[in-house]
Motif scaffolding. Structure first.
Motif, PDB file in Angstrom:
ATOM      1  N   ILE A 283       0.834  -1.207   0.000  1.00  0.00           N
ATOM      2  CA  ILE A 283       0.000   0.000   0.000  1.00  0.00           C
ATOM      3  C   ILE A 283       0.869   1.258   0.000  1.00  0.00           C
ATOM      4  CG2 ILE A 283      -1.935  -1.171   1.122  1.00  0.00           C
ATOM      5  CD1 ILE A 283      -1.103   0.259   3.742  1.00  0.00           C
TER       6      ILE A 283
ATOM      7  N   SER B 107      -2.964   5.238   0.066  1.00  0.00           N
ATOM      8  CA  SER B 107      -2.551   4.053   0.829  1.00  0.00           C
ATOM      9  C   SER B 107      -3.723   3.481   1.604  1.00  0.00           C
ATOM     10  CB  SER B 107      -1.415   4.407   1.793  1.00  0.00           C
ATOM     11  OG  SER B 107      -0.224   4.682   1.100  1.00  0.00           O
ATOM     12  N   LEU B 108      -4.496   4.347   2.219  1.00  0.00           N
ATOM     13  CA  LEU B 108      -5.649   3.881   2.992  1.00  0.00           C
ATOM     14  C   LEU B 108      -6.721   3.263   2.102  1.00  0.00           C
ATOM     15  CD1 LEU B 108      -5.929   6.795   5.577  1.00  0.00           C
ATOM     16  CD2 LEU B 108      -5.200   4.439   6.035  1.00  0.00           C
TER      17      LEU B 108
ATOM     18  N   VAL C 263      -1.171  -6.018   5.015  1.00  0.00           N
ATOM     19  CA  VAL C 263      -0.712  -4.959   4.116  1.00  0.00           C
ATOM     20  C   VAL C 263       0.746  -4.646   4.429  1.00  0.00           C
ATOM     21  CG1 VAL C 263      -2.984  -3.957   3.686  1.00  0.00           C
ATOM     22  CG2 VAL C 263      -1.641  -3.169   5.655  1.00  0.00           C
TER      23      VAL C 263
ATOM     24  N   LEU D  11      -0.123  -4.748   9.627  1.00  0.00           N
ATOM     25  CA  LEU D  11       0.785  -3.971   8.783  1.00  0.00           C
ATOM     26  C   LEU D  11       2.213  -4.455   8.936  1.00  0.00           C
ATOM     27  CD1 LEU D  11       1.530  -1.469   7.002  1.00  0.00           C
ATOM     28  CD2 LEU D  11       1.653  -0.157   9.144  1.00  0.00           C
TER      29      LEU D  11
ATOM     30  N   ALA E  33      -5.543  -0.170   1.374  1.00  0.00           N
ATOM     31  CA  ALA E  33      -5.710  -0.993   2.571  1.00  0.00           C
ATOM     32  C   ALA E  33      -7.168  -1.420   2.748  1.00  0.00           C
ATOM     33  CB  ALA E  33      -5.232  -0.216   3.802  1.00  0.00           C
ATOM     34  N   GLU E  34      -8.075  -0.501   2.463  1.00  0.00           N
ATOM     35  CA  GLU E  34      -9.504  -0.820   2.557  1.00  0.00           C
ATOM     36  C   GLU E  34      -9.893  -1.871   1.526  1.00  0.00           C
ATOM     37  OE1 GLU E  34     -13.895   1.410   2.398  1.00  0.00           O
ATOM     38  OE2 GLU E  34     -12.064   2.528   1.928  1.00  0.00           O
TER      39      GLU E  34
ATOM     40  N   ALA F 285      -7.886  -4.090   0.216  1.00  0.00           N
ATOM     41  CA  ALA F 285      -7.276  -5.346   0.650  1.00  0.00           C
ATOM     42  C   ALA F 285      -8.148  -6.034   1.695  1.00  0.00           C
ATOM     43  CB  ALA F 285      -5.883  -5.077   1.210  1.00  0.00           C
ATOM     44  N   THR F 286      -8.689  -5.249   2.607  1.00  0.00           N
ATOM     45  CA  THR F 286      -9.595  -5.797   3.625  1.00  0.00           C
ATOM     46  C   THR F 286     -10.866  -6.343   2.992  1.00  0.00           C
ATOM     47  OG1 THR F 286      -8.773  -4.190   5.255  1.00  0.00           O
ATOM     48  CG2 THR F 286     -10.883  -5.249   5.723  1.00  0.00           C
TER      49      THR F 286
ATOM     50  N   CYS G 129      -5.604   1.026   9.592  1.00  0.00           N
ATOM     51  CA  CYS G 129      -5.708  -0.193   8.775  1.00  0.00           C
ATOM     52  C   CYS G 129      -6.340  -1.305   9.608  1.00  0.00           C
ATOM     53  CB  CYS G 129      -4.328  -0.654   8.305  1.00  0.00           C
ATOM     54  SG  CYS G 129      -3.557   0.372   7.051  1.00  0.00           S
TER      55      CYS G 129
ATOM     56  N   ALA H  58       3.886  -1.623   3.849  1.00  0.00           N
ATOM     57  CA  ALA H  58       4.125  -0.236   3.474  1.00  0.00           C
ATOM     58  C   ALA H  58       5.580   0.167   3.694  1.00  0.00           C
ATOM     59  CB  ALA H  58       3.211   0.701   4.258  1.00  0.00           C
TER      60      ALA H  58
END
Length: 310
Positions: free
Chosen positions: A82, A90-91, A105, A135, A94-95, A97-98, A131, A107
């Motif tokens: 991310i 990036s967020l 994730v 991470l 991450a969302e 990916a969830t 996240c 970074a």
């Protein structure tokens, strides 16, 4: 938030297969993922350096997350890169990916603005707080410019949602320092990036590697890991030697900053796993470079087949 996800084994940083118009090649993506899973890998890391993440649009990144999670279908853990210069992007990754079912994730530091270690630590804490997935930190100063210092890594490891670090510095002193700092903290995962250091890193306590060559020859890396886990250091060294030869012959074929990516993507093409297309500004080998590369590839392929048959 959960810190129960563990990183261990060989986790290839997946190449991103592209069509001639630079859109995602989903057919090849499925072929590559099935190939590495059949090769025994322990996870997959998408949208990293080998995946050319900074050269991909947000649309393609999200499509790649969705399709990878669909194809993998919980057979192995999926780690999603991310890294971005914009926290919001990036967020968003991450969302996604969830939502699509990834497991963690990853970074690296934002790679444009100059950042102090204090600001970097605050950035990662903010990211981890926001996240849902665990991470993993990723230090790669050759590309991201800002390193993650040992002190920063140690401080961040206390965050309940920061669960490990991928070391792509290529610096032996840094690698050894990480192993010493986290020797009594096995729950904080350490993975090595440069595959040339795979066995060395595991000897000092790292749990595995994010090895680019495992896109093409997953068994070589998996065997190295498994023999090490079984305590057979001679056999592990035999496979590490093959990894070193593969690296020397195929990743340094031309005197060019992106020789590694050129070589790896050409290997994918010659292995009939993808079309070998790189995302701009990267470019493939010239026709003359390809001719000499193909001879090296055939020689390495024969050696690897012989080693696996022994």
């Amino acid at each position: 938030m959960s810190n129960k996800f563990s990183f261990r084994g060989i986790i290839p940083p997946l190449v991103t297969p592209l069509l001639p118009d630079f859109t995602l090649d989903v057919f090849s993506l499925e072929k590559i993922l099935n190939h590495i899973i059949e090769g025994g890998v322990h996870g997959v890391f998408i949208l990293g350096t080998t995946g050319e993440s900074p050269s991909l649009s947000q649309k393609i990144k999200i499509q790649l997350i969705r399709e990878t999670c669909r194809i993998v279908d919980d057979r192995i853990p999926v780690l999603v890169g991310i890294t971005d210069c914009a926290l919001g992007d990036s967020l968003e990754l991450a969302e996604m990916a969830t939502n699509y079912g990834a497991n963690a994730v990853v970074a690296a530091p934002p790679f444009y603005m100059n950042i102090s270690q204090t600001d970097l630590e605050l950035y990662f804490r903010d990211l981890a707080n926001r996240c849902e997935l665990p991470l993993m930190l990723y230090t790669i100063p050759s590309h991201a410019k800002t390193p993650i210092s040992i002190e920063t890594a140690k401080s961040l490891s206390k965050h309940p949602n920061i669960v490990g670090l991928k070391d792509s510095t290529g610096n032996m002193d840094y690698m050894n320092s990480l192993s010493e700092v986290f020797a009594d903290h096995p729950d904080f995962g350490l993975l090595i990036g440069p595959e040339e250091r795979l066995l060395d890193s595991m000897k000092v306590g790292f749990q595995g590697g994010v090895s680019g060559g495992a896109n093409v020859y997953p068994q070589i890396y998996v065997k190295c890991f498994e023999y090490f886990e079984d305590g057979d250091l001679d056999k592990a060294q035999e496979f590490q030697n093959m990894i070193l030869e593969l690296s020397a012959e195929l990743y340094s074929h031309v005197d060019h900053p992106s020789s590694y990516l050129k070589g790896l993507k050409e290997c994918m093409k010659l292995s009939h796993l993808s079309g070998g297309i790189l995302s701009p500004p990267q470019r493939p080998f010239s026709d003359d470079e390809k001719l000499t590369f193909h001879k090296k590839f055939d020689k390495i392929k024969a050696k690897i087949q012989k080693l696996l048959e022994e």
